[in-house]
Design a protein around this motif. Sequence first.
Motif, mmCIF file in Angstrom:
data_model
loop_
_atom_site.group_PDB
_atom_site.id
_atom_site.type_symbol
_atom_site.label_atom_id
_atom_site.label_comp_id
_atom_site.label_asym_id
_atom_site.label_seq_id
_atom_site.Cartn_x
_atom_site.Cartn_y
_atom_site.Cartn_z
ATOM 1 N N ARG A 6 4.358 30.049 36.932
ATOM 2 C CA ARG A 6 4.253 31.480 36.691
ATOM 3 C C ARG A 6 4.211 32.222 38.021
ATOM 4 O O ARG A 6 3.653 31.721 38.998
ATOM 5 N N GLY A 63 13.334 36.355 37.348
ATOM 6 C CA GLY A 63 12.398 37.385 36.918
ATOM 7 C C GLY A 63 12.906 38.786 37.187
ATOM 8 O O GLY A 63 12.689 39.704 36.393
ATOM 9 N N ARG A 67 10.034 36.094 30.234
ATOM 10 C CA ARG A 67 8.941 37.011 30.571
ATOM 11 C C ARG A 67 7.752 36.770 29.662
ATOM 12 O O ARG A 67 7.903 36.584 28.455
ATOM 13 N N GLU A 68 6.561 36.764 30.264
ATOM 14 C CA GLU A 68 5.310 36.781 29.505
ATOM 15 C C GLU A 68 4.410 37.840 30.127
ATOM 16 O O GLU A 68 3.798 37.613 31.166
ATOM 17 N N LEU A 117 6.411 39.033 37.753
ATOM 18 C CA LEU A 117 7.771 39.306 37.285
ATOM 19 C C LEU A 117 8.553 40.073 38.339
ATOM 20 O O LEU A 117 8.138 41.154 38.766
ATOM 21 N N LEU A 175 15.281 39.936 34.545
ATOM 22 C CA LEU A 175 14.565 40.368 33.348
ATOM 23 C C LEU A 175 13.920 41.739 33.556
ATOM 24 O O LEU A 175 14.012 42.615 32.695
ATOM 25 N N LEU A 176 13.260 41.912 34.688
ATOM 26 C CA LEU A 176 12.556 43.166 34.979
ATOM 27 C C LEU A 176 13.503 44.358 34.953
ATOM 28 O O LEU A 176 13.174 45.425 34.411
ATOM 29 N N TYR A 187 3.156 40.443 32.391
ATOM 30 C CA TYR A 187 3.469 40.883 33.750
ATOM 31 C C TYR A 187 4.064 39.764 34.608
ATOM 32 O O TYR A 187 4.306 39.971 35.792
ATOM 33 N N GLU A 188 4.279 38.612 34.004
ATOM 34 C CA GLU A 188 4.715 37.444 34.759
ATOM 35 C C GLU A 188 6.061 36.924 34.275
ATOM 36 O O GLU A 188 6.495 37.207 33.154
ATOM 37 N N SER A 189 6.685 36.131 35.130
ATOM 38 C CA SER A 189 7.817 35.315 34.702
ATOM 39 C C SER A 189 7.328 33.878 34.592
ATOM 40 O O SER A 189 6.444 33.449 35.340
ATOM 41 N N SER A 247 16.488 34.635 31.142
ATOM 42 C CA SER A 247 17.454 34.748 32.230
ATOM 43 C C SER A 247 17.785 33.361 32.751
ATOM 44 O O SER A 247 16.998 32.422 32.609
ATOM 45 N N ILE A 303 4.541 47.310 35.285
ATOM 46 C CA ILE A 303 4.517 45.934 35.787
ATOM 47 C C ILE A 303 4.393 45.901 37.307
ATOM 48 O O ILE A 303 3.593 45.141 37.864
#
Length: 256
Positions: free
Chosen positions: A140, A149, A113-114, A143, A152-153, A116-118, A223, A164
């Motif tokens: 990218r 993603g 994760r970075e 997320l 992770l979320l 709001y994105e994966s 992930s 997000i």
Amino acid sequence: MDTSETEESNVGPRTLRRGLQLLQTLQSGPDEGLTITALSRETGLQRPTIYRLLAALQDSGFAHQVAGSKRYSANRPVASASIITTDRRVQIALPVMRKLAQQTGDAVFLVVREGYESVSLWREIGPYPVQILATYAGKRQPLGVGSGGMALLAKLDDATVEEIVNHNADSLEQYGGMTAREMRQLVNNTRSRGYSVVGNYAVRGALGVGCALCDTQGVPILSISATAITDRMPVARQKEIARLISQGLAAIAGKF
């Protein structure tokens, strides 16, 4: 020559020129990125055209939306596999990913994760003849639209998840018509199930299964997911793949 045929033959080259113009503008822009308004001013292109071209550039891994903003920036090109493998997370996860690719026969992905994105850090391709290469190193996307993603979320707290999802709401439709409501339901399903199952959003005809590795505070670190054609992913196999991924993550949990 028929006029309509001539006009049609010019559409492709014109779109390509505009896409390259936009990419060059992003590449020469500031590190913090450029807004749609700035891109329109710099290129002379209309906003709807810029949105369409940006969607294609993001999907192809050439550009991304800067986390927490309405700015866009060009992605840095990946020079070589040797550079990517200097990332400690890739080095640690790579043996597990290679084993999973052989066990499942399918493509396996490492995602982090970075904002709001994966971001995909690495992928390993399995031996099965039909592979779903849903993403690649450096790509990218919002997320949660992919199984990695989403894994992770779903590990984040409710307030962060809502932030997000709301931030990405306008761009979700680009991914198989996903909605914010569907994203929230996928989060709930992932939490109930213990692993993510996401199909037919980022890539049509594909289904991915993902699991996240968290630190001692419960914050997701990374992930690992596996993706295959939908026909290869009945529920029983989804559970088995999730079990294999969980075993692999458990083996490397103490190395971060």
